[in-house]
Design a protein around this motif. Structure first.
Motif, PDB file in Angstrom:
ATOM      1  N   GLU A  66      37.277  32.718  52.851  1.00 14.11           N
ATOM      2  CA  GLU A  66      38.451  32.768  52.956  1.00 14.11           C
ATOM      3  C   GLU A  66      39.441  32.947  51.829  1.00 14.11           C
ATOM      4  O   GLU A  66      40.532  33.567  52.759  1.00 14.11           O
ATOM      5  N   ASP A  67      38.907  33.274  51.084  1.00 16.20           N
ATOM      6  CA  ASP A  67      39.621  33.845  49.895  1.00 16.20           C
ATOM      7  C   ASP A  67      39.816  34.885  49.543  1.00 16.20           C
ATOM      8  O   ASP A  67      40.133  36.429  48.380  1.00 16.20           O
ATOM      9  N   GLU A  68      38.791  35.816  50.613  1.00 17.03           N
ATOM     10  CA  GLU A  68      38.424  36.883  50.252  1.00 17.03           C
ATOM     11  C   GLU A  68      39.624  38.202  49.800  1.00 17.03           C
ATOM     12  O   GLU A  68      41.212  38.535  50.249  1.00 17.03           O
ATOM     13  N   LEU A  69      38.902  39.112  49.320  1.00 16.45           N
ATOM     14  CA  LEU A  69      39.697  40.426  48.474  1.00 16.45           C
ATOM     15  C   LEU A  69      39.986  41.362  48.412  1.00 16.45           C
ATOM     16  O   LEU A  69      38.088  41.175  48.414  1.00 16.45           O
ATOM     17  N   LEU A  70      39.985  42.205  49.055  1.00 17.22           N
ATOM     18  CA  LEU A  70      39.488  43.451  49.188  1.00 17.22           C
ATOM     19  C   LEU A  70      40.222  44.704  48.651  1.00 17.22           C
ATOM     20  O   LEU A  70      41.633  45.062  49.251  1.00 17.22           O
ATOM     21  N   ALA A  71      40.134  46.044  47.625  1.00 21.46           N
ATOM     22  CA  ALA A  71      40.800  47.262  47.682  1.00 21.46           C
ATOM     23  C   ALA A  71      39.498  48.645  48.040  1.00 21.46           C
ATOM     24  O   ALA A  71      38.609  48.293  47.238  1.00 21.46           O
ATOM     25  N   SER A  72      39.928  49.701  47.969  1.00 19.77           N
ATOM     26  CA  SER A  72      39.633  50.958  47.861  1.00 19.77           C
ATOM     27  C   SER A  72      40.308  52.196  47.692  1.00 19.77           C
ATOM     28  O   SER A  72      42.028  52.028  47.385  1.00 19.77           O
ATOM     29  N   GLY A  73      39.897  52.673  47.024  1.00 20.55           N
ATOM     30  CA  GLY A  73      40.736  54.444  46.315  1.00 20.55           C
ATOM     31  C   GLY A  73      40.347  54.745  45.101  1.00 20.55           C
ATOM     32  O   GLY A  73      39.333  54.434  45.192  1.00 20.55           O
ATOM     33  N   ARG A  74      41.089  55.948  45.187  1.00 23.04           N
ATOM     34  CA  ARG A  74      41.067  56.587  43.859  1.00 23.04           C
ATOM     35  C   ARG A  74      41.058  55.571  42.688  1.00 23.04           C
ATOM     36  O   ARG A  74      42.493  54.580  42.483  1.00 23.04           O
ATOM     37  N   VAL A  75      39.574  55.405  41.757  1.00 22.42           N
ATOM     38  CA  VAL A  75      40.222  54.501  40.582  1.00 22.42           C
ATOM     39  C   VAL A  75      42.076  54.598  40.190  1.00 22.42           C
ATOM     40  O   VAL A  75      41.964  53.583  39.281  1.00 22.42           O
ATOM     41  N   GLY A  76      41.933  55.939  39.614  1.00 27.43           N
ATOM     42  CA  GLY A  76      42.855  56.395  38.373  1.00 27.43           C
ATOM     43  C   GLY A  76      43.789  55.772  39.463  1.00 27.43           C
ATOM     44  O   GLY A  76      45.688  55.468  38.752  1.00 27.43           O
ATOM     45  N   ARG A 122      42.772  40.537  40.368  1.00 23.19           N
ATOM     46  CA  ARG A 122      41.228  39.911  40.088  1.00 23.19           C
ATOM     47  C   ARG A 122      41.861  39.121  38.478  1.00 23.19           C
ATOM     48  O   ARG A 122      41.494  37.876  39.033  1.00 23.19           O
ATOM     49  N   ALA A 123      43.257  39.423  38.086  1.00 18.99           N
ATOM     50  CA  ALA A 123      43.242  38.514  37.363  1.00 18.99           C
ATOM     51  C   ALA A 123      44.131  36.971  37.420  1.00 18.99           C
ATOM     52  O   ALA A 123      43.893  35.920  36.944  1.00 18.99           O
ATOM     53  N   GLU A 124      44.762  37.405  38.143  1.00 18.87           N
ATOM     54  CA  GLU A 124      45.349  36.527  39.288  1.00 18.87           C
ATOM     55  C   GLU A 124      44.422  35.336  40.132  1.00 18.87           C
ATOM     56  O   GLU A 124      45.144  33.983  39.663  1.00 18.87           O
ATOM     57  N   ALA A 125      43.807  35.319  40.886  1.00 18.33           N
ATOM     58  CA  ALA A 125      42.664  35.594  41.647  1.00 18.33           C
ATOM     59  C   ALA A 125      41.754  34.506  40.285  1.00 18.33           C
ATOM     60  O   ALA A 125      41.593  33.350  41.182  1.00 18.33           O
ATOM     61  N   ARG A 126      41.091  35.148  39.477  1.00 14.37           N
ATOM     62  CA  ARG A 126      40.737  34.243  38.085  1.00 14.37           C
ATOM     63  C   ARG A 126      41.578  32.966  37.951  1.00 14.37           C
ATOM     64  O   ARG A 126      40.813  31.847  37.525  1.00 14.37           O
ATOM     65  N   GLU A 127      42.860  32.816  37.482  1.00 15.34           N
ATOM     66  CA  GLU A 127      43.608  31.935  36.974  1.00 15.34           C
ATOM     67  C   GLU A 127      43.917  30.789  38.532  1.00 15.34           C
ATOM     68  O   GLU A 127      43.963  29.933  38.258  1.00 15.34           O
ATOM     69  N   ARG A 128      44.158  31.486  39.722  1.00 14.17           N
ATOM     70  CA  ARG A 128      44.080  30.622  40.780  1.00 14.17           C
ATOM     71  C   ARG A 128      43.282  29.797  40.858  1.00 14.17           C
ATOM     72  O   ARG A 128      43.247  28.552  41.431  1.00 14.17           O
ATOM     73  N   HIS A 129      41.537  30.601  41.449  1.00 20.21           N
ATOM     74  CA  HIS A 129      40.722  29.282  41.550  1.00 20.21           C
ATOM     75  C   HIS A 129      39.961  29.195  40.463  1.00 20.21           C
ATOM     76  O   HIS A 129      38.816  28.238  40.590  1.00 20.21           O
ATOM     77  N   GLY A 130      39.661  29.585  39.087  1.00 18.91           N
ATOM     78  CA  GLY A 130      39.345  29.140  38.190  1.00 18.91           C
ATOM     79  C   GLY A 130      37.461  29.937  37.643  1.00 18.91           C
ATOM     80  O   GLY A 130      37.224  29.450  36.723  1.00 18.91           O
ATOM     81  N   TRP A 131      37.609  30.860  38.929  1.00 20.28           N
ATOM     82  CA  TRP A 131      36.574  31.599  38.408  1.00 20.28           C
ATOM     83  C   TRP A 131      36.685  32.708  39.408  1.00 20.28           C
ATOM     84  O   TRP A 131      37.646  32.653  40.479  1.00 20.28           O
ATOM     85  N   ILE A 132      35.990  33.514  39.770  1.00 22.38           N
ATOM     86  CA  ILE A 132      35.908  34.477  40.216  1.00 22.38           C
ATOM     87  C   ILE A 132      34.430  35.588  40.628  1.00 22.38           C
ATOM     88  O   ILE A 132      33.658  35.411  39.723  1.00 22.38           O
ATOM     89  N   MET A 133      34.216  36.036  41.899  1.00 23.55           N
ATOM     90  CA  MET A 133      33.070  36.781  41.752  1.00 23.55           C
ATOM     91  C   MET A 133      33.286  37.692  42.344  1.00 23.55           C
ATOM     92  O   MET A 133      33.678  37.952  43.601  1.00 23.55           O
ATOM     93  N   ASP A 134      33.498  38.683  41.812  1.00 28.80           N
ATOM     94  CA  ASP A 134      34.035  40.421  42.875  1.00 28.80           C
ATOM     95  C   ASP A 134      32.368  41.220  43.022  1.00 28.80           C
ATOM     96  O   ASP A 134      31.614  41.592  41.751  1.00 28.80           O
ATOM     97  N   THR A 135      32.362  42.218  43.215  1.00 28.65           N
ATOM     98  CA  THR A 135      31.580  43.169  43.510  1.00 28.65           C
ATOM     99  C   THR A 135      31.945  44.366  43.734  1.00 28.65           C
ATOM    100  O   THR A 135      33.283  44.579  45.175  1.00 28.65           O
TER     101      THR A 135
END
Length: 262
Positions: A210-220, A230-243
């Protein structure tokens, strides 16, 4: 003899559960859940939801506390080996105490047990000590890598080309792997993708939850926003799993250029 199922339960969506996994859960007498602390209670909650949905009414749930470990060790390999040993000792005690000789136990593993998961190695270590015996069976699941590709509607490889799955630590220390233009990165606390501004990135966190976050594009162009999200999500949940998948643009003949069509 006692038997243990190592069941891949997918990347976070209860519908990822395969029919094979559901049948194994229905046959299980004792479920062993590893508690990672209050900040990751949602991981336990999903496992318990799956157990309630597919197990029989006389099942038992046994929880063990995951040993603490240094997340930024000087000796990464040695630290992981020590942590695995401690987890193995804890799990062996639970099996010896709670799983009878004619019963089936189960460990519910995020994603797929074959991909950056320690459960199989830990069970082999327990068996190697010889004090606690059991048979075990591994049931595959949908990995976060497969779920990520599905969410972004991409293939992981391009025609006739290999891809590599690696860790953020190795990408940061060793740079882009040789011989591949498509790199799937897991366990990236360093956010190593920021060093490759010309690559395309397909990123996801808490994929299929339910908390899914997605993004895509040129890295720059998207790196700053991904780092912030990512930082905001980690602060909100206390952990993060991303790929994420990093895709280097190539043209026919192997040179770097425009992205190949998908």
């Amino acid at each position: 003899m006692r038997k243990i199922y190592v069941i891949g339960i997918g990347a976070g969506d209860p519908d990822h559960l395969t029919l094979q996994a559901a049948k194994a859960i229905g046959r299980t007498n004792v479920f062993f859940l590893i508690d990672k602390g209050e900040t990751k209670q949602s991981l336990i909650d999903l496992r318990e939801r799956i157990i309630r949905g597919y197990s029989h009414p006389h099942k038992r749930i046994v929880e063990g506390r995951d040993p603490d470990r240094d997340r930024t060790p000087a000796d990464y390999t040695g630290t992981i080996a020590g942590w695995r040993h401690q987890r193995g000792v804890m799990l062996e005690g639970l099996i010896a105490e709670h799983l009878k000789e004619d019963e089936i136990g189960a460990l519910l593993v995020w994603g797929d047990p074959s991909l950056y998961d320690s459960t199989i190695a830990i069970l082999e270590e327990i068996l190697g000590r010889g004090a606690t015996t059991f048979a075990y069976e591994v049931i595959p699941g949908i990995s976060s890598v497969s779920a990520l590709a599905a969410k972004h509607r991409i293939g992981l490889n391009r025609v006739g080309r290999p891809f590599q799955v690696t860790t953020g630590r190795r990408l940061a220390d060793e740079g882009w792997p040789e011989g591949v233009d498509d790199v799937v990165v897991m366990l990236d606390a360093q956010q190593a993708f920021t060093a490759h501004p010309d690559a395309e990135i397909y990123w996801g966190a808490y994929v299929s939850t339910e908390d899914e976050l997605l993004a895509s594009g040129r890295v720059g162009e998207v790196a700053e926003e991904i780092v912030k999200t990512r930082a905001e999500a980690r602060e909100r949940h206390g952990w993060i799993m991303d790929t994420y998948l990093l895709r280097r643009n190539v043209v026919e003949g192997g040179g770097i250029g425009e992205a190949a069509p998908q």
